[in-house]
Scaffold this motif. Structure first.
Motif, PDB file in Angstrom:
ATOM      1  N   GLU A 517     -13.684 105.014   9.423  1.00  0.00           N
ATOM      2  CA  GLU A 517     -13.518 105.770   8.213  1.00  0.00           C
ATOM      3  C   GLU A 517     -12.493 106.605   8.300  1.00  0.00           C
ATOM      4  O   GLU A 517     -12.410 107.281   9.463  1.00  0.00           O
ATOM      5  CB  GLU A 517     -14.730 106.127   7.365  1.00  0.00           C
ATOM      6  CG  GLU A 517     -14.580 106.735   6.295  1.00  0.00           C
ATOM      7  CD  GLU A 517     -16.134 107.506   5.842  1.00  0.00           C
ATOM      8  OE1 GLU A 517     -15.906 107.933   4.416  1.00  0.00           O
ATOM      9  OE2 GLU A 517     -16.793 107.281   6.318  1.00  0.00           O
ATOM     10  N   ASP A 543      -9.927 101.467  -8.793  1.00  0.00           N
ATOM     11  CA  ASP A 543     -10.303 100.442  -8.090  1.00  0.00           C
ATOM     12  C   ASP A 543     -11.446  99.613  -8.674  1.00  0.00           C
ATOM     13  O   ASP A 543     -12.592  99.137  -8.233  1.00  0.00           O
ATOM     14  CB  ASP A 543     -11.059 100.891  -6.805  1.00  0.00           C
ATOM     15  CG  ASP A 543     -11.911 101.963  -7.079  1.00  0.00           C
ATOM     16  OD1 ASP A 543     -12.008 102.430  -8.335  1.00  0.00           O
ATOM     17  OD2 ASP A 543     -12.499 102.661  -6.119  1.00  0.00           O
ATOM     18  N   TYR A 546     -13.227  96.489  -6.870  1.00  0.00           N
ATOM     19  CA  TYR A 546     -13.976  96.565  -5.656  1.00  0.00           C
ATOM     20  C   TYR A 546     -15.102  97.349  -5.875  1.00  0.00           C
ATOM     21  O   TYR A 546     -14.972  98.273  -6.243  1.00  0.00           O
ATOM     22  CB  TYR A 546     -13.200  96.774  -4.713  1.00  0.00           C
ATOM     23  CG  TYR A 546     -11.823  96.051  -4.336  1.00  0.00           C
ATOM     24  CD1 TYR A 546     -11.864  94.940  -4.037  1.00  0.00           C
ATOM     25  CD2 TYR A 546     -10.809  96.748  -4.539  1.00  0.00           C
ATOM     26  CE1 TYR A 546     -10.602  94.119  -3.631  1.00  0.00           C
ATOM     27  CE2 TYR A 546      -9.420  96.221  -4.410  1.00  0.00           C
ATOM     28  CZ  TYR A 546      -9.421  94.602  -4.292  1.00  0.00           C
ATOM     29  OH  TYR A 546      -8.329  94.051  -4.017  1.00  0.00           O
ATOM     30  N   GLU A 547     -16.537  96.857  -5.518  1.00  0.00           N
ATOM     31  CA  GLU A 547     -17.548  97.577  -5.440  1.00  0.00           C
ATOM     32  C   GLU A 547     -17.528  98.426  -4.190  1.00  0.00           C
ATOM     33  O   GLU A 547     -18.069  99.493  -4.154  1.00  0.00           O
ATOM     34  CB  GLU A 547     -18.981  96.692  -5.541  1.00  0.00           C
ATOM     35  CG  GLU A 547     -19.000  96.103  -6.712  1.00  0.00           C
ATOM     36  CD  GLU A 547     -20.333  95.366  -6.684  1.00  0.00           C
ATOM     37  OE1 GLU A 547     -20.940  95.182  -5.919  1.00  0.00           O
ATOM     38  OE2 GLU A 547     -20.636  94.484  -7.840  1.00  0.00           O
ATOM     39  N   GLU A 548     -16.964  97.841  -3.053  1.00  0.00           N
ATOM     40  CA  GLU A 548     -16.967  98.641  -1.891  1.00  0.00           C
ATOM     41  C   GLU A 548     -15.860  99.901  -1.883  1.00  0.00           C
ATOM     42  O   GLU A 548     -14.735  99.428  -2.719  1.00  0.00           O
ATOM     43  CB  GLU A 548     -16.774  97.735  -0.788  1.00  0.00           C
ATOM     44  CG  GLU A 548     -17.855  96.717  -0.536  1.00  0.00           C
ATOM     45  CD  GLU A 548     -17.567  95.676  -1.319  1.00  0.00           C
ATOM     46  OE1 GLU A 548     -16.784  95.357  -2.154  1.00  0.00           O
ATOM     47  OE2 GLU A 548     -18.309  94.738  -1.265  1.00  0.00           O
ATOM     48  N   GLU A 549     -15.962 100.805  -0.879  1.00  0.00           N
ATOM     49  CA  GLU A 549     -15.117 101.782  -0.901  1.00  0.00           C
ATOM     50  C   GLU A 549     -14.172 101.456   0.058  1.00  0.00           C
ATOM     51  O   GLU A 549     -14.599 101.979   1.272  1.00  0.00           O
ATOM     52  CB  GLU A 549     -15.710 103.140  -0.950  1.00  0.00           C
ATOM     53  CG  GLU A 549     -14.608 104.328  -0.715  1.00  0.00           C
ATOM     54  CD  GLU A 549     -15.179 105.549  -0.592  1.00  0.00           C
ATOM     55  OE1 GLU A 549     -15.179 106.280   0.643  1.00  0.00           O
ATOM     56  OE2 GLU A 549     -15.880 106.080  -1.482  1.00  0.00           O
ATOM     57  N   TYR A 550     -12.975 100.757   0.246  1.00  0.00           N
ATOM     58  CA  TYR A 550     -12.064 100.335   1.163  1.00  0.00           C
ATOM     59  C   TYR A 550     -11.315 101.328   1.570  1.00  0.00           C
ATOM     60  O   TYR A 550     -10.891 101.655   2.763  1.00  0.00           O
ATOM     61  CB  TYR A 550     -11.462  99.088   1.006  1.00  0.00           C
ATOM     62  CG  TYR A 550     -12.402  97.891   0.812  1.00  0.00           C
ATOM     63  CD1 TYR A 550     -13.442  97.498   1.746  1.00  0.00           C
ATOM     64  CD2 TYR A 550     -11.878  96.940  -0.217  1.00  0.00           C
ATOM     65  CE1 TYR A 550     -14.243  96.647   1.654  1.00  0.00           C
ATOM     66  CE2 TYR A 550     -13.120  95.932  -0.345  1.00  0.00           C
ATOM     67  CZ  TYR A 550     -13.955  95.593   0.472  1.00  0.00           C
ATOM     68  OH  TYR A 550     -14.629  94.606   0.575  1.00  0.00           O
ATOM     69  N   THR A 562      -8.610 105.372   4.905  1.00  0.00           N
ATOM     70  CA  THR A 562      -9.851 104.146   4.955  1.00  0.00           C
ATOM     71  C   THR A 562     -11.203 104.616   4.475  1.00  0.00           C
ATOM     72  O   THR A 562     -11.573 105.734   4.477  1.00  0.00           O
ATOM     73  CB  THR A 562     -10.034 103.462   6.219  1.00  0.00           C
ATOM     74  OG1 THR A 562     -10.271 104.563   7.157  1.00  0.00           O
ATOM     75  CG2 THR A 562      -8.978 102.549   6.801  1.00  0.00           C
ATOM     76  N   LYS A 564     -15.482 104.260   3.413  1.00  0.00           N
ATOM     77  CA  LYS A 564     -16.572 104.119   4.235  1.00  0.00           C
ATOM     78  C   LYS A 564     -17.038 102.639   4.432  1.00  0.00           C
ATOM     79  O   LYS A 564     -17.902 102.437   5.565  1.00  0.00           O
ATOM     80  CB  LYS A 564     -17.876 104.774   3.594  1.00  0.00           C
ATOM     81  CG  LYS A 564     -18.149 104.397   2.140  1.00  0.00           C
ATOM     82  CD  LYS A 564     -19.255 105.037   1.496  1.00  0.00           C
ATOM     83  CE  LYS A 564     -19.457 104.370  -0.003  1.00  0.00           C
ATOM     84  NZ  LYS A 564     -20.495 105.103  -0.700  1.00  0.00           N
ATOM     85  N   ASP A 565     -16.327 101.659   3.671  1.00  0.00           N
ATOM     86  CA  ASP A 565     -16.758 100.235   3.913  1.00  0.00           C
ATOM     87  C   ASP A 565     -15.973  99.677   4.665  1.00  0.00           C
ATOM     88  O   ASP A 565     -14.504  99.644   4.471  1.00  0.00           O
ATOM     89  CB  ASP A 565     -16.836  99.641   2.470  1.00  0.00           C
ATOM     90  CG  ASP A 565     -18.011 100.209   1.581  1.00  0.00           C
ATOM     91  OD1 ASP A 565     -18.991 100.490   2.205  1.00  0.00           O
ATOM     92  OD2 ASP A 565     -17.975 100.693   0.691  1.00  0.00           O
ATOM     93  N   LYS A 566     -16.174  98.750   5.717  1.00  0.00           N
ATOM     94  CA  LYS A 566     -15.240  98.026   6.584  1.00  0.00           C
ATOM     95  C   LYS A 566     -14.947  96.776   5.920  1.00  0.00           C
ATOM     96  O   LYS A 566     -15.630  96.364   5.180  1.00  0.00           O
ATOM     97  CB  LYS A 566     -15.814  97.830   8.001  1.00  0.00           C
ATOM     98  CG  LYS A 566     -16.054  98.960   8.926  1.00  0.00           C
ATOM     99  CD  LYS A 566     -16.713  98.652  10.039  1.00  0.00           C
ATOM    100  CE  LYS A 566     -16.900 100.091  10.998  1.00  0.00           C
ATOM    101  NZ  LYS A 566     -17.260  99.802  12.371  1.00  0.00           N
ATOM    102  N   ILE A 567     -13.763  96.003   6.445  1.00  0.00           N
ATOM    103  CA  ILE A 567     -13.392  94.806   5.725  1.00  0.00           C
ATOM    104  C   ILE A 567     -13.075  93.958   6.707  1.00  0.00           C
ATOM    105  O   ILE A 567     -12.573  94.218   7.740  1.00  0.00           O
ATOM    106  CB  ILE A 567     -11.969  95.173   4.902  1.00  0.00           C
ATOM    107  CG1 ILE A 567     -11.611  93.911   3.919  1.00  0.00           C
ATOM    108  CG2 ILE A 567     -10.805  95.450   6.002  1.00  0.00           C
ATOM    109  CD1 ILE A 567     -10.602  94.346   3.002  1.00  0.00           C
TER     110      ILE A 567
END
Length: 1500
Positions: A517, A543, A546-550, A562, A564-567
């Protein structure tokens, strides 16, 4: 005869032979004599100089031709004009012996008129003083060497107009002459005009009209009424007297005659018009020229005098009629003047004429219009609607009587500025329009109306300076400097918040998968062109996808980091967002894409089972593929999933693996490396690695391993060896019988497992006939080859070299040469070639001498000829001797010397004219063979002639190959010999003479043989129609057995055309040895797989194609069930499917051979491989601008073109019309679907590889040109990735256009820079001459503005920039003693300068020299927040130095006009001096300077 002649005799006494040589010495004892080659008279052109065609032959029987002297006499005197010389090309020797060609040579011209015939006496004297004579006639041909000549060539005469009679040329006679003889001296005489019309020269005539050699000519006037001088069209006439040869109209001569007419005064003058009108301005000066009055007098040499009835107003030139002003005119007093003019000629009394002059006086417009402008600037909001009127009062007046006032804007001198910075003209030009409103009924005053014409944008400029003009369009030309007036109107633009933020271009955004992050991804930048308070920008992300925070964005700085969510790259390769930038009222939206970068986190793994051993024959030395290793890698990126294969180092060189394809193969090399007896089993380790490129793998590469097993198979690899090779057997006699044993061949084979059965055969024989005469058979008991006589050897004597081959059961072999000698026996009689039984020997009674060889009537030596080619040496032709036997007359007069017939007793005229002659020819020494020939001798008195053919051409034919060697064709053309039977009596039986045929041209390669006595044409060697279809020979017929003697007659030659008849003897050959094609799921029965083609040079041949079933093989078990079911068949030349391809699990390929045979069962063979194509990505579809019917007709050519261009085997899978969006076919477009095969790895090629090759320019051009040769037009390639490839030409053209535009723009920019720089330098020079600056009178103080610029309306001396006086510190303009004393204190609060405080680097008017060339623009508030606040001129170099160094301890006001400084200099007191010393750029309105890079100031 030559100086010596040597005779050799063979004398035999009993059993002893002697060779006797006799040498005869020659003496010069014969008289030379002349002879004519033909009876053609000698004719010489009278203009000819040099050798003529009159050729003779000089002969001397003693043969001594050197040193001869030639003389030509005429009337007993040596000729001065004609001589006799030796000809350059000596041809007589081809027909005669002891001769020389001579030719008459002309030294001087022979005039026909003086002597048309020359009677000559030709003399020749040889070395021995003997002289020969000959009378000779030379006829002189008259030539047309002269052209008619008219003398004198130029004449002039002067006559009165309307004169009649012969013209006198003052004792000069016109003469026409042509010195040529006979018809060449006759001529016509004509009269012609030169450029004058017929009306004039038809007034004359010439007498006489014809003449011969020399004639006097008279010129007379026959139409005097046409010679009227007053009409002027015939006053000066040029005529040509022309003499033309009657025999040749192209040969002529001429003389020029000039006739001039004399005038008589009989005409009165006439004015060209009755009234002459002139215009003149009022106030015109006295002497002003108005124009000319003109009168004409038809008398050529008469003159006219002009005068006025009154000269109060005007004067006139009496000679040319020029009228000038003689008083001052006033339009208001008298607008028009009238005067009478008179014209007189020189006649006594004079003739007169009168006309009127009218002068019109013109009014003038000579007052400048006055312009009235508002006293203060006007303002207007930006974005004011187009067409809206500006609230400004502008008026104009003109004192002239009838002015026409018109307002305008001078855009060349108008300007605009943004915050004091001048703007480019294109930004503001024509943004305002101006109209003219006249007062009703009063044209002397008008009012200007200004309207908005284009959108006004404060962001483009905030101040507009318009140059308003007014002009009087009725102003006279001489008063153009008073035509107009102008003044400047200042318009201020008011700012509105009307612009959204604008995003800057961003580079590629990316981050690695699984990143932590808050790692920086990139920065988004947006700017707002609006002014202060309207340009604060904040950033937001949308955004919703996406539900995730990329990723996240900083709302003020625009930083992307970046989340908190990894990809995971294998799941998501890129993410997209919408970025919003807002200034509170307006916003902008930008879509961004962020790429996720892959990392190598997956290991490769092998696909399939490799435990089954691979069988391989020992001694393999050619490259041979064994199997393909397959592996995969789950990493998605090519750089991480690109695999490379390795084979363990121990077995490299014996086996190899392809790094890319994984093919395990035996490389080409020494066959001894794979020896079954040394090692028959190999277990090899194969490794696959990822993260590799060509030749290298990176440190984070991952790998996998497996093993394969290879087992060798034993083969028979030892050939038999001949033990008694290269030997000679015992000699044979030609009379041994068939089956006679000659010898044996012994060989041994070292192979242990071989069955010892050896086979012996002949493969080559020299000569080739040896293969038929001898035979070899296997002796099973001794394993030898026994050689025996196979055919009768009679007449087959000679040496035979036979090459023997011995083979074992494995077809290994050895060869060796064995020699067999066959000896000759004398068993054949000689055969006469000349004479034969039909030959009659014709001899002249006179001319043959005793003890010499006889010659016939055609001077051919009587040499007899017999041959025995079937026997050798003295048993054959070399041992033949001749003798005369039989009839008494022949024995009495004739004998044989070797092969020559000699005279032993002189012939007499009263002897028997025809008698029998028998000659015997014998060969051999111990055993003799003899033969006799009986013929007749006829004695004649005639001269020789050559026979001729009845026609000039004849055709025949021969069959090619061996068949033609047995064919014979006799020349079936009648021959006539004028020598035959010319003196036969009626009761006698005369025998025709024998004539001889010879080939003299067209037989360079010796294919043909012609029997000289019979005219039978045969072949010496086989013909090949495929090499040559037609031969053309030239055959000559002659009485000479050794060939024609001398120059050939055309009628003695025959053109023979030989046509070669074709037989089917050529093996058909496939156009290529290997065919590769493919099939895939969905293909059906009878679908075309590939098309075969062959070449065959035979005519009318046909071909049949068959699949060699025994060669059918497959490479994968999935195809086994189809192998024996005849999967393919051939229809005509097309290979088609015999089954529907429905099983998608099929893979591998079919291998088989295809055989082609012709009518005679000659065969050719090619290999074929049909691949199972499992994916559509191997098919490439190209679209052509051709209809489907034509495209289908050239299917094979298309495939060949693809193969040649892409260097891979190509096949056309499908040809179909292109369909439109509604599924309907397009008639003139066709889609061609093809696929390509890599023959080395035996796999189809991915279409992307083919498309990649097309991106190469040279490849594309080669493909386009090859298709265009077949009238095929490539339109596109149906692939989204490469949709522009097929339009490569368009791409190239676009690139060239862009480059041209860029280069053109650079030229324009450079020119503009040059222009601006030049203007700037001019202004700097102007600045050096301005009025000096004084602070008391400064326009800055009077206006009361604390700004570093000057208003353009200020009086001179107000601008401190233009001071040329060197300033010394301290000075109030250099340094302020207290803050309150400086005009610049508080300038940062001025709204005009406030943008600098925020944006830093927007002032384009200052170019300081910072350190080593760094340039920056500094705003007024850079010092804000320092320890003490200094009042720093934003244009001061010293202030900038302090601001950068952080030095604010000194409170001072710095000269605002300082321009340059040294980065290491802090001498503020000298800033002003430097300011005035340095060159400054000049602007019409403001003291701004060149814009500079502001990056360094921003960092402050």
């Amino acid at each position: 005869m030559k100086d010596q002649r040597r005779y050799r005799f063979l004398v035999q006494a009993a059993n002893t032979r002697y060779d006797v040589d006799i040498t005869v010495e020659n003496e010069d004892d014969e008289f030379p004599f002349f002879d004519l080659l033909d009876s053609t008279p000698c004719q010489v052109s009278e203009t000819h100089i040099g050798p003529t065609h009159c050729q003779l032959v000089v002969q001397d029987r003693d043969g001594i031709m050197d040193g001869m002297k030639f003389t030509v006499k005429e009337m007993d005197e040596v000729s001065k004009d004609i001589e006799l010389v030796k000809a350059e090309g000596q041809t007589c020797e081809t027909l005669l012996e002891n001769c020389v060609d001579v030719v008459l040579r002309i030294k001087g011209e022979l005039e026909f008129i003086k002597k048309p015939v020359h009677s000559l006496l030709l003399e020749v004297e040889d070395k021995g003083g003997h002289t020969g004579y000959m009378s000779y006639i030379v006829q002189v041909k008259a030539e047309n060497k002269e052209i008619p000549e008219v003398r004198p060539d130029k004449l002039t005469a002067e006559i009165n107009e309307e004169y009649s009679g012969v013209i006198d040329f003052t004792d000069t006679t016109i003469t026409v002459s042509d010195r040529d003889s006979v018809e060449y001296g006759q001529f016509y005489i004509t009269l012609e005009g030169t450029g004058t019309d017929e009306f004039c020269y038809e007034a004359f005539d010439v007498i006489p009209r014809e003449g011969y050699r020399a004639t006097d000519v008279k010129l007379s006037v026959i139409n005097p009424e046409r010679l009227d001088y007053d009409k002027g069209n015939c006053n000066d006439i040029t005529l040509r007297i022309k003499a033309t040869e009657i025999n040749d109209s192209t040969r002529s001569g001429e003389a020029e005659v000039n006739i001039k007419l004399k005038d008589v005064n009989d005409e009165a003058p006439v004015f060209v018009r009755e009234i002459f009108s002139f215009d003149v301005d009022e106030n015109a000066e006295i002497g002003t020229y108005l124009g000319d009055v003109n009168a004409k007098d038809l008398d050529a040499f008469d003159s006219i005098t002009y005068s006025l009835t009154s000269e109060s107003y005007l004067r006139i030139d009496p000679q040319n009629g020029g009228v000038t002003v003689n008083t001052e005119f006033n339009y208001e007093r008298q607008p028009q003047v009238f005067v009478t003019v008179k014209a007189e000629d020189t006649n006594a009394p004079p003739h007169t004429a009168y006309a009127q002059i009218t002068v019109n006086i013109q009014d003038l417009n000579d007052e400048r219009p006055e312009l009235y402008m508002p006293s203060s600037p006007t303002d207007i909001d930006e974005n004011t609607p187009i067409g809206e009127e500006l609230l400004v009062n502008i008026n104009a007046r003109d004192a002239d009587g009838n002015p026409e006032l018109s307002f305008g804007i001078d855009w060349e001198t108008s300007r605009a500025a943004k915050q004091g910075v001048p703007q480019e003209k294109y930004v503001f030009i024509e943004c305002i329009t101006i109209d003219t409103n006249e007062e009703l009924g009063n044209s002397k005053s008008a009012k200007a109306v200004l309207r908005v014409a284009k959108e006004l944008d404060w962001e483009a400029f905030d101040t507009l300076y318009l140059t308003i003009t007014v002009e009087d369009r009725n102003t006279g030309k001489e008063y153009q400097d008073l035509r107009s007036s102008s003044a400047t109107l200042t318009i201020t633009i008011n700012d509105l918040n009307d612009n959204p933020p604008e995003f800057s271009r961003i580079d590629k955004l990316s981050f690695k998968e699984n990143s932590e992050e808050d790692e920086l991804v990139g920065i988004i930048i947006a700017t707002d062109p609006d002014g202060k308070g309207n340009n604060e920008v904040r950033y937001y992300l949308q955004d919703d996808l996406y539900e995730e925070e990329y990723v996240t964005i900083n709302p003020t700085s625009g930083e992307l980091r970046t989340g908190k969510d990894k990809i995971d790259f294998e799941q998501i390769q890129e993410i997209s967002y919408s970025v919003i930038a807002s200034d509170g009222e307006n916003s902008a939206l930008m879509h961004i894409t962020i790429e996720v970068e892959d990392v190598n986190d997956e290991s490769p793994k092998f696909i399939g089972d490799y435990s089954t051993p691979i069988r391989l024959k020992e001694n393999t030395d050619e490259r041979r593929g064994l199997l393909f290793m397959e592996a995969s890698d789950d990493d998605a990126s090519p750089k991480f999933n690109t695999l490379r294969f390795e084979l363990e180092e121990l077995y490299r060189g014996i086996f190899e693996v392809d790094l890319v394809t994984g093919e395990v193969f035996v490389p080409q090399g020494n066959k001894d490396r794979l020896d079954y007896e040394k090692k028959n089993r190999y277990e090899i380790q194969i490794t696959v690695k990822d993260r590799c490129d060509t030749g290298n793998c990176y440190g984070d590469s991952l790998s996998a391993m497996t093993r394969i097993t290879i087992e060798l198979e034993d083969v028979n690899d030892n050939a038999p060896v001949i033990q008694n090779g290269d030997s000679q057997f015992e000699a044979l006699s030609e009379d041994v019988g068939q089956g006679f044993p000659v010898g044996y061949v012994r060989a041994e084979d070292a192979d242990v497992t071989d069955d010892k059965k050896l086979r012996y055969t002949f493969i080559v024989a020299e000569p080739e006939e040896g293969l038929e005469l001898f035979a070899i058979k296997d002796d099973v008991d001794t394993n030898r080859g026994v050689i025996t006589v196979a055919k009768d050897l009679t007449d087959k004597w000679g040496e035979y070299r036979l090459t023997v081959m011995v083979r074992d059961s494995g077809n290994l072999y050895d060869t060796s040469v064995f020699t067999i000698i066959v000896n000759d026996i004398n068993n054949n009689q000689p055969v006469f070639e000349f004479p034969n039984a039909a030959t009659e020997i014709r001899l002249n009674i006179e001319g043959n001498k005793l003890g010499t060889v006889l010659t016939d009537v055609n001077k051919r030596k009587m040499v007899f000829s017999a041959t025995d080619p079937k026997d050798k040496g003295y048993n054959g032709t070399d041992g033949i001797s001749y003798a005369v036997i039989g009839q008494d007359v022949a024995l009495q007069y004739l004998t044989m010397s070797n092969d020559e017939l000699w005279l032993v007793k002189e012939f007499t005229e009263d002897m028997e004219r025809r008698f029998e002659l028998t000659v015997e020819a014998c060969d051999g020494e111990e055993v003799k063979q003899c033969t006799r020939i009986q013929t007749h001798v006829r004695l004649k008195l005639t001269t020789e002639y050559e026979p001729t053919f009845a026609q000039s051409e004849w055709e025949t034919s021969f069959t090619e190959n061996v068949t033609g060697l047995q064919e014979k064709n006799r020349i079936d053309v009648e021959v006539t010999d004028p020598n035959n039977d010319e003196d036969c009596e009626e009761e006698e039986e005369c025998v025709d003479d024998l004539y001889f045929y010879f080939i003299i041209a067209g037989n360079d390669d010796n294919y043909f043989s012609l029997e000289s006595t019979t005219g039978v044409l045969s072949l010496n060697k086989q013909l090949d129609r495929e090499a040559v279809e037609v031969y053309t020979l030239t055959v000559v017929v002659t009485n000479f057995p050794d060939g024609p003697q001398g120059q050939l007659q055309q009628k003695s030659q025959l053109k023979v055309t030989v046509h070669v008849t074709d037989v089917i003897d050529t093996q058909p050959a496939f156009t290529k040895p290997f065919y590769a094609a493919g099939i895939n799921t969905g293909d059906k029965v009878n679908d075309i797989v590939t098309i075969f083609s062959v070449t065959d040079d035979d005519l009318d041949d046909s071909h049949t194609y068959t699949i060699v079933e025994s060669t059918m093989d497959v490479t994968d078990s999935s195809l086994d069930y189809l192998k024996d079911k005849t999967p393919f068949s051939i229809k005509g030349d097309t290979l088609v499917l015999n089954f529907d391809v429905q099983d998608s699990s099929l893979k591998g390929l079919f291998k088989f051979n295809v055989e082609v045979s012709d009518k005679e069962n000659y065969k050719g063979e090619a290999s074929c491989e049909i691949y199972i194509i499992s994916q559509d990505n191997h098919y490439v579809t190209m679209r052509f601008q051709n209809n489907a019917t034509y495209t289908e007709s050239v299917r094979l050519k298309i495939a060949n073109i693809f193969t040649d261009v892409f260097k891979n085997e190509a096949n056309v899978k499908k040809i179909a019309p292109t369909v439109d969006s509604e599924g309907l076919p397009i008639s003139d477009k066709t889609d061609v679907t093809s696929y390509f095969v890599d023959e080395e790895i035996q796999q189809p090629i991915n279409k992307n590889e083919i498309i990649r090759k097309l991106t190469d320019k040279q490849t594309y051009i080669a493909l386009r040109d090859a298709l265009m040769d077949e009238k095929l037009v490539l339109e596109s390639i149906d692939d989204p990735v490469t949709e522009t490839v097929a339009n490569m030409e368009g791409v190239l053209q676009t690139v060239l256009i862009v480059v041209s535009v860029v280069l053109g723009s650079l030229v324009v920019i450079l020119f503009a820079a040059f222009f601006i720089r030049t203007r700037s330098l001019n202004r700097r020079l102007e600045a050096l001459s301005t009025t000096k600056f004084g602070s008391q009178d400064s326009g800055l103080n009077r206006i009361g503005l604390a700004v570093p610029n000057t208003n353009q309306h200020a009086v001179e001396g107000s601008n401190p920039v233009w001071g040329n006086e060197e300033a010394t510190a301290p000075d109030f303009d250099v340094m302020s003693q207290s803050s309150g004393d400086s005009d610049l204190i508080g300038i940062e609060e001025n709204p005009e300068f406030s943008p600098y405080a925020r944006n830093g680097v927007q002032n384009g008017g200052f170019t300081p020299e910072m350190g080593s060339g760094i340039q920056a623009s500094v705003n007024v508030t850079v010092a804000t927040g320092f320890e003490r606040r200094a009042s720093i001129n934003p244009l001061s170099a010293g202030a900038l130095q302090d601001a950068i160094a952080g030095n604010t301890m000194r409170k001072q006001s710095v000269n605002p006009m300082a321009v340059t400084f040294n980065g290491n200099d802090s001498d503020y007191e000298n800033d002003s001096r430097r300011s005035s010393d340095k060159s400054m750029q000049y602007n019409n309105n403001f003291t701004f300077f060149q814009r500079s890079d502001s990056a360094q100031a921003t960092e402050l």
